[in-house]
Scaffold this motif. Structure first.
Motif, PDB file in Angstrom:
ATOM      1  N   GLU A 109       0.799  -1.225   0.000  1.00  0.00           N
ATOM      2  CA  GLU A 109       0.000   0.000   0.000  1.00  0.00           C
ATOM      3  C   GLU A 109       0.836   1.281   0.000  1.00  0.00           C
ATOM      4  N   GLN A 110       2.166   1.133  -0.056  1.00  0.00           N
ATOM      5  CA  GLN A 110       3.026   2.318  -0.017  1.00  0.00           C
ATOM      6  C   GLN A 110       3.142   2.969  -1.396  1.00  0.00           C
ATOM      7  N   SER A 111       2.961   4.265  -1.416  1.00  0.00           N
ATOM      8  CA  SER A 111       3.155   5.046  -2.641  1.00  0.00           C
ATOM      9  C   SER A 111       4.639   5.327  -2.823  1.00  0.00           C
ATOM     10  N   THR A 112       4.994   5.897  -3.947  1.00  0.00           N
ATOM     11  CA  THR A 112       6.403   6.250  -4.172  1.00  0.00           C
ATOM     12  C   THR A 112       6.871   7.260  -3.135  1.00  0.00           C
ATOM     13  N   VAL A 113       6.030   8.212  -2.808  1.00  0.00           N
ATOM     14  CA  VAL A 113       6.393   9.226  -1.813  1.00  0.00           C
ATOM     15  C   VAL A 113       6.634   8.572  -0.462  1.00  0.00           C
ATOM     16  N   LYS A 114       5.736   7.680  -0.064  1.00  0.00           N
ATOM     17  CA  LYS A 114       5.881   7.016   1.237  1.00  0.00           C
ATOM     18  C   LYS A 114       7.123   6.116   1.254  1.00  0.00           C
ATOM     19  N   CYS A 115       7.410   5.453   0.141  1.00  0.00           N
ATOM     20  CA  CYS A 115       8.623   4.618   0.066  1.00  0.00           C
ATOM     21  C   CYS A 115       9.866   5.483   0.242  1.00  0.00           C
ATOM     22  N   ALA A 116       9.917   6.602  -0.450  1.00  0.00           N
ATOM     23  CA  ALA A 116      11.075   7.495  -0.333  1.00  0.00           C
ATOM     24  C   ALA A 116      11.189   8.030   1.093  1.00  0.00           C
TER      25      ALA A 116
ATOM     26  N   LEU B 146      14.582   5.411   7.783  1.00  0.00           N
ATOM     27  CA  LEU B 146      15.495   4.335   8.170  1.00  0.00           C
ATOM     28  C   LEU B 146      16.931   4.836   8.205  1.00  0.00           C
ATOM     29  N   ALA B 147      17.316   5.591   7.181  1.00  0.00           N
ATOM     30  CA  ALA B 147      18.688   6.108   7.133  1.00  0.00           C
ATOM     31  C   ALA B 147      18.923   7.161   8.218  1.00  0.00           C
TER      32      ALA B 147
ATOM     33  N   VAL C 158      13.767  11.240  -5.424  1.00  0.00           N
ATOM     34  CA  VAL C 158      14.970  10.586  -5.945  1.00  0.00           C
ATOM     35  C   VAL C 158      16.146  10.842  -5.013  1.00  0.00           C
ATOM     36  N   SER C 159      16.294  12.079  -4.579  1.00  0.00           N
ATOM     37  CA  SER C 159      17.419  12.392  -3.691  1.00  0.00           C
ATOM     38  C   SER C 159      17.268  11.670  -2.358  1.00  0.00           C
ATOM     39  N   ASN C 160      16.046  11.531  -1.836  1.00  0.00           N
ATOM     40  CA  ASN C 160      15.831  10.791  -0.586  1.00  0.00           C
ATOM     41  C   ASN C 160      16.249   9.330  -0.738  1.00  0.00           C
TER      42      ASN C 160
ATOM     43  N   SER D  67      19.527   7.826   1.082  1.00  0.00           N
ATOM     44  CA  SER D  67      19.282   6.785   2.085  1.00  0.00           C
ATOM     45  C   SER D  67      20.197   5.586   1.892  1.00  0.00           C
ATOM     46  N   PHE D  68      20.311   5.129   0.656  1.00  0.00           N
ATOM     47  CA  PHE D  68      21.189   3.988   0.408  1.00  0.00           C
ATOM     48  C   PHE D  68      22.649   4.370   0.661  1.00  0.00           C
ATOM     49  N   ALA D  69      23.025   5.570   0.258  1.00  0.00           N
ATOM     50  CA  ALA D  69      24.402   6.016   0.477  1.00  0.00           C
ATOM     51  C   ALA D  69      24.693   6.177   1.962  1.00  0.00           C
ATOM     52  N   LYS D  70      23.774   6.765   2.703  1.00  0.00           N
ATOM     53  CA  LYS D  70      23.948   6.984   4.142  1.00  0.00           C
ATOM     54  C   LYS D  70      24.141   5.661   4.884  1.00  0.00           C
TER      55      LYS D  70
END
Length: 104
Positions: A42-49, A55-56, A87-89, A93-96
């Motif tokens: 149920e997560q939108s792209t905004v919520k996923c980002a 998490l990061a 996109v930046s989030n 997040s992965f980089a952090k």
């Protein structure tokens, strides 16, 4: 927690991250619930980002959960609708978390 929707869970976590309110008990309760496939669907792209950013921000290094979120973003090419901020989030997040994702 079962009464909260997946979107509500993310909104609460995002609000705690914005205010820098780190409650380990809250985080420990929410993270397993976010791993539920129905909650993730149920997560939108905004919520996923936002969730990746949370998490990061809290240094919750949960590679399987981050991978699940990435898979949700990839579903039906949803990631293509991310805003520049989204996109930046995701990338930050992965980089952090020092997690390598060759698809990014």
């Amino acid at each position: 927690l079962k009464l909260l929707t997946g979107r509500q869970l993310v909104q609460i976590l995002w609000a705690t991250a914005i205010t820098k309110y780190k409650d380990p008990e809250l985080l420990n309760a929410f993270v397993p619930r976010l791993k539920d496939p129905d909650v993730m669907k149920e997560q939108s792209t905004v919520k996923c980002a936002q969730l990746l950013w949370v998490l990061a921000s809290f240094q919750i290094r949960d590679s399987p959960l981050m991978d699940d979120i990435w898979q949700q973003l990839k579903r039906d090419d949803q990631y293509q609708s991310l805003s520049p901020q989204g996109v930046s989030n995701v990338v930050w997040s992965f980089a952090k978390m020092d997690l390598y994702n060759p698809e990014l």
